[in-house]
Design an enzyme around this catalytic site. Structure first.
Site, PDB file in Angstrom:
ATOM      1  N   LYS A 137      -7.279  -4.801  -2.929  1.00  0.00           N
ATOM      2  CA  LYS A 137      -7.972  -5.208  -1.758  1.00  0.00           C
ATOM      3  C   LYS A 137      -9.069  -4.048  -0.988  1.00  0.00           C
ATOM      4  CE  LYS A 137      -4.110  -4.130   1.148  1.00  0.00           C
ATOM      5  NZ  LYS A 137      -4.862  -2.888   2.334  1.00  0.00           N
ATOM      6  N   ASP A 190       0.730  -1.448  -0.110  1.00  0.00           N
ATOM      7  CA  ASP A 190       0.141   0.035   0.093  1.00  0.00           C
ATOM      8  C   ASP A 190       0.702   1.378  -0.059  1.00  0.00           C
ATOM      9  OD1 ASP A 190      -1.656  -1.974   0.180  1.00  0.00           O
ATOM     10  OD2 ASP A 190      -2.767  -1.320   2.341  1.00  0.00           O
ATOM     11  N   CYS A 213      -2.142  -2.814   7.717  1.00  0.00           N
ATOM     12  CA  CYS A 213      -1.990  -3.779   6.704  1.00  0.00           C
ATOM     13  C   CYS A 213      -0.548  -4.586   6.490  1.00  0.00           C
ATOM     14  CB  CYS A 213      -2.188  -2.643   5.245  1.00  0.00           C
ATOM     15  SG  CYS A 213      -3.932  -2.097   5.220  1.00  0.00           S
TER      16      CYS A 213
END
Length: 220
Positions: free
Chosen positions: A111, A10, A156
């Site tokens: 996601k 990310d 995450c």
């Protein structure tokens, strides 16, 4: 290609400077990522990435659930932190940071697409009922060992690492390539300790690059 992959978690605009969910000192992570990417290219290690990819009506966004950002509640039976709107599909905030060496990324796994449940891990939604394509791709490409780094340490990155270990991968976390949200001051520290207890190894990017230099010098 070796049986190792670098997984960048990310590294998107909304988690970096001036983003909707800015992580403190996130810019330094981009530089570290680029250094590690260069190492991986030299070592024939594949580079892949995860990407938060939320629809605009995602219920983890406080504004969509009638809650306050940073508070905690329940979303469809699961503990939920309410977040600001971030990483909305096709918007600038969801794009990878412009300084990141994106040309090296060979596969991207999105996601958080289901509006009714959050998804911290690059492998599963938070209820573990729906998987991304990541595990299948790694299996098909005979990847056994993951170097993992990215944003954010306490969400995450942590849940990606825990799932990777549970799925049987050898996991090495590049510690200086991670930064946390830290809603509580010790969140990132505790997350790293949780990863270690689960079976992950912590190193720094310097450890990795130094190891490469030692091997290179020994062979020369």
């Amino acid at each position: 290609m070796t049986n190792i992959a670098l997984l960048l978690v990310d590294l998107q605009n909304d988690f970096c400077r001036a983003g909707a969910l800015e992580v403190l000192d996130s810019e330094s992570v981009i530089g570290t990522a680029n250094n590690v990417i260069t190492y991986c290219q030299q070592q024939n290690i594949v580079v892949i990435a995860s990407q938060d990819w939320h629809p605009a009506d995602h219920l983890s966004f406080a504004v969509n659930s009638g809650t306050q950002v940073g508070t905690e509640g329940n979303l469809n039976g699961l503990r939920q932190i309410w977040w600001p709107v971030h990483c909305v599909q096709h918007q600038k905030g969801a794009q990878f940071h412009p300084a990141l060496n994106q040309s090296a990324i060979q596969a991207t796994f999105q996601k958080g697409i289901n509006a009714t449940i959050d998804s911290y891990s690059a492998f599963f939604d938070n209820d573990h009922q729906h998987a991304t394509q990541l595990d299948r791709w790694l299996t098909e490409n005979k990847i056994k060992h993951l170097y993992i780094m990215g944003l954010a340490t306490d969400y995450c990155v942590k849940f990606t690492v825990l799932d990777a270990v549970q799925l049987g991968y050898q996991v090495t976390v590049i510690q200086d390539g991670c930064r946390g949200v830290n809603l509580h001051p010790e969140d990132s520290h505790n997350a790293l300790q949780e990863m270690v207890l689960a079976g992950a190894k912590l190193i720094t990017s310097s450890d990795l690059l130094t190891q490469s230099m030692i091997v290179t010098n020994a062979l020369s």
